[in-house]
Design a protein around this motif. Sequence first.
Motif, PDB file in Angstrom:
ATOM      1  N   ARG A 116       0.824  -1.209   0.000  1.00 15.07           N
ATOM      2  CA  ARG A 116       0.000   0.000   0.000  1.00 15.07           C
ATOM      3  C   ARG A 116       0.862   1.264   0.000  1.00 15.07           C
ATOM      4  O   ARG A 116       0.533   2.251  -0.649  1.00 15.07           O
ATOM      5  CB  ARG A 116      -0.936  -0.009   1.216  1.00 15.07           C
ATOM      6  CG  ARG A 116      -1.889   1.150   1.228  1.00 15.07           C
ATOM      7  CD  ARG A 116      -3.009   1.037   2.259  1.00 15.07           C
ATOM      8  NE  ARG A 116      -2.526   0.778   3.601  1.00 15.07           N
ATOM      9  CZ  ARG A 116      -2.914  -0.255   4.360  1.00 15.07           C
ATOM     10  NH1 ARG A 116      -3.779  -1.132   3.898  1.00 15.07           N
ATOM     11  NH2 ARG A 116      -2.450  -0.409   5.567  1.00 15.07           N
ATOM     12  N   TYR A 117       1.991   1.220   0.695  1.00 14.83           N
ATOM     13  CA  TYR A 117       2.861   2.398   0.788  1.00 14.83           C
ATOM     14  C   TYR A 117       4.050   2.347  -0.172  1.00 14.83           C
ATOM     15  O   TYR A 117       4.847   3.284  -0.206  1.00 14.83           O
ATOM     16  CB  TYR A 117       3.381   2.557   2.225  1.00 14.83           C
ATOM     17  CG  TYR A 117       2.318   3.015   3.179  1.00 14.83           C
ATOM     18  CD1 TYR A 117       1.920   4.344   3.224  1.00 14.83           C
ATOM     19  CD2 TYR A 117       1.696   2.112   4.042  1.00 14.83           C
ATOM     20  CE1 TYR A 117       0.934   4.768   4.108  1.00 14.83           C
ATOM     21  CE2 TYR A 117       0.720   2.525   4.927  1.00 14.83           C
ATOM     22  CZ  TYR A 117       0.348   3.850   4.957  1.00 14.83           C
ATOM     23  OH  TYR A 117      -0.628   4.267   5.830  1.00 14.83           O
ATOM     24  N   GLN A 176      -3.064  -2.093  12.526  1.00 12.69           N
ATOM     25  CA  GLN A 176      -3.347  -0.697  12.836  1.00 12.69           C
ATOM     26  C   GLN A 176      -2.090   0.040  13.269  1.00 12.69           C
ATOM     27  O   GLN A 176      -1.827   1.164  12.832  1.00 12.69           O
ATOM     28  CB  GLN A 176      -4.409  -0.600  13.933  1.00 12.69           C
ATOM     29  CG  GLN A 176      -5.772  -1.038  13.488  1.00 12.69           C
ATOM     30  CD  GLN A 176      -6.748  -1.126  14.648  1.00 12.69           C
ATOM     31  OE1 GLN A 176      -6.411  -0.905  15.806  1.00 12.69           O
ATOM     32  NE2 GLN A 176      -7.991  -1.478  14.335  1.00 12.69           N
ATOM     33  N   ASP A 178       0.516   0.570  10.358  1.00  7.57           N
ATOM     34  CA  ASP A 178       0.054   1.665   9.510  1.00  7.57           C
ATOM     35  C   ASP A 178       0.331   3.006  10.184  1.00  7.57           C
ATOM     36  O   ASP A 178       0.836   3.940   9.547  1.00  7.57           O
ATOM     37  CB  ASP A 178      -1.435   1.487   9.220  1.00  7.57           C
ATOM     38  CG  ASP A 178      -1.903   2.377   8.105  1.00  7.57           C
ATOM     39  OD1 ASP A 178      -2.497   3.433   8.398  1.00  7.57           O
ATOM     40  OD2 ASP A 178      -1.660   2.021   6.937  1.00  7.57           O
ATOM     41  N   ALA A 179       0.034   3.113  11.468  1.00  7.63           N
ATOM     42  CA  ALA A 179       0.237   4.365  12.198  1.00  7.63           C
ATOM     43  C   ALA A 179       1.723   4.732  12.270  1.00  7.63           C
ATOM     44  O   ALA A 179       2.082   5.905  12.099  1.00  7.63           O
ATOM     45  CB  ALA A 179      -0.352   4.253  13.604  1.00  7.63           C
ATOM     46  N   ILE A 238       4.135   3.897  10.161  1.00  5.36           N
ATOM     47  CA  ILE A 238       4.581   4.326   8.833  1.00  5.36           C
ATOM     48  C   ILE A 238       4.129   5.759   8.568  1.00  5.36           C
ATOM     49  O   ILE A 238       4.899   6.593   8.071  1.00  5.36           O
ATOM     50  CB  ILE A 238       4.079   3.357   7.746  1.00  5.36           C
ATOM     51  CG1 ILE A 238       4.819   2.017   7.884  1.00  5.36           C
ATOM     52  CG2 ILE A 238       4.257   3.952   6.354  1.00  5.36           C
ATOM     53  CD1 ILE A 238       4.229   0.895   7.054  1.00  5.36           C
ATOM     54  N   GLN A 239       2.886   6.073   8.906  1.00  9.04           N
ATOM     55  CA  GLN A 239       2.396   7.439   8.708  1.00  9.04           C
ATOM     56  C   GLN A 239       3.170   8.441   9.556  1.00  9.04           C
ATOM     57  O   GLN A 239       3.497   9.542   9.088  1.00  9.04           O
ATOM     58  CB  GLN A 239       0.901   7.505   9.013  1.00  9.04           C
ATOM     59  CG  GLN A 239       0.070   6.801   7.967  1.00  9.04           C
ATOM     60  CD  GLN A 239      -1.409   6.910   8.249  1.00  9.04           C
ATOM     61  OE1 GLN A 239      -1.878   7.909   8.777  1.00  9.04           O
ATOM     62  NE2 GLN A 239      -2.159   5.885   7.890  1.00  9.04           N
ATOM     63  N   GLU A 240       3.497   8.079  10.797  1.00 14.10           N
ATOM     64  CA  GLU A 240       4.278   8.960  11.681  1.00 14.10           C
ATOM     65  C   GLU A 240       5.659   9.229  11.094  1.00 14.10           C
ATOM     66  O   GLU A 240       6.129  10.368  11.102  1.00 14.10           O
ATOM     67  CB  GLU A 240       4.409   8.341  13.076  1.00 14.10           C
ATOM     68  CG  GLU A 240       3.150   8.330  13.881  1.00 14.10           C
ATOM     69  CD  GLU A 240       3.251   7.464  15.123  1.00 14.10           C
ATOM     70  OE1 GLU A 240       4.367   7.049  15.506  1.00 14.10           O
ATOM     71  OE2 GLU A 240       2.185   7.186  15.722  1.00 14.10           O
ATOM     72  N   ARG A 242       6.569   9.030   7.954  1.00 13.31           N
ATOM     73  CA  ARG A 242       6.424   9.847   6.738  1.00 13.31           C
ATOM     74  C   ARG A 242       6.164  11.313   7.070  1.00 13.31           C
ATOM     75  O   ARG A 242       6.673  12.207   6.400  1.00 13.31           O
ATOM     76  CB  ARG A 242       5.310   9.299   5.860  1.00 13.31           C
ATOM     77  CG  ARG A 242       5.724   8.020   5.167  1.00 13.31           C
ATOM     78  CD  ARG A 242       4.652   7.563   4.230  1.00 13.31           C
ATOM     79  NE  ARG A 242       5.304   6.809   3.164  1.00 13.31           N
ATOM     80  CZ  ARG A 242       4.712   6.446   2.059  1.00 13.31           C
ATOM     81  NH1 ARG A 242       3.449   6.784   1.854  1.00 13.31           N
ATOM     82  NH2 ARG A 242       5.348   5.747   1.160  1.00 13.31           N
ATOM     83  N   ARG A 243       5.350  11.562   8.088  1.00 14.23           N
ATOM     84  CA  ARG A 243       5.063  12.953   8.484  1.00 14.23           C
ATOM     85  C   ARG A 243       6.320  13.644   9.007  1.00 14.23           C
ATOM     86  O   ARG A 243       6.510  14.829   8.778  1.00 14.23           O
ATOM     87  CB  ARG A 243       3.973  12.996   9.546  1.00 14.23           C
ATOM     88  CG  ARG A 243       2.573  12.931   8.987  1.00 14.23           C
ATOM     89  CD  ARG A 243       1.539  13.299  10.027  1.00 14.23           C
ATOM     90  NE  ARG A 243       1.574  12.447  11.195  1.00 14.23           N
ATOM     91  CZ  ARG A 243       0.867  11.340  11.365  1.00 14.23           C
ATOM     92  NH1 ARG A 243       0.036  10.947  10.410  1.00 14.23           N
ATOM     93  NH2 ARG A 243       0.946  10.635  12.453  1.00 14.23           N
ATOM     94  N   SER A 244       7.156  12.910   9.719  1.00  9.89           N
ATOM     95  CA  SER A 244       8.344  13.532  10.317  1.00  9.89           C
ATOM     96  C   SER A 244       9.507  13.668   9.331  1.00  9.89           C
ATOM     97  O   SER A 244      10.484  14.358   9.628  1.00  9.89           O
ATOM     98  CB  SER A 244       8.798  12.734  11.540  1.00  9.89           C
ATOM     99  OG  SER A 244       9.301  11.465  11.157  1.00  9.89           O
TER     100      SER A 244
END
Length: 150
Positions: A23-24, A137, A140-141, A143-145, A147-149
């Motif tokens: 997905r990523y 869950q 996923d969280a 990976i998103q963290e 990417r945001r940082s």
Amino acid sequence: MMEIFVDADGCPVKQEVYRVARRYGLEVRVVSNTSIATPAEDRIVPIVVGRGLDAADDWIAARAGAGDVVVTADIPLAARCLKNGARVLGTTGRPFTEENIGEALASRELMGHLRDMGTATPGPAPFSERDRSRFLQRLDAIIQEIRRSA
């Protein structure tokens, strides 16, 4: 670029890692002591390190660093990877962090000492669908963290 390293021998959530990585668009290093079947995809890379006691752990710890995710149930490996700046997620969805790794290592040491003394200790709880869901869950969280940082 972020990579996911999987301590694959006995890992119950490899399929979930593959699904999230797809997905990523992330690369997954599936590290084991023996050959493990993996999907024939460029981004899913099986790594067979040999049969040494900590060969897979050593391989992962030498390569995983800041911006990477390590999936393992091995507490000492988790501690090594955290020192390198990697994010570490247990197979039941419990993240290992700088705040909780000391307690996890101490508990592991205590249980090992009790077993050495002949005390019967409970093993880990059976892996459940709730564990699998929590793992998905949390991965996923994380990976998103990351990417945001970045």
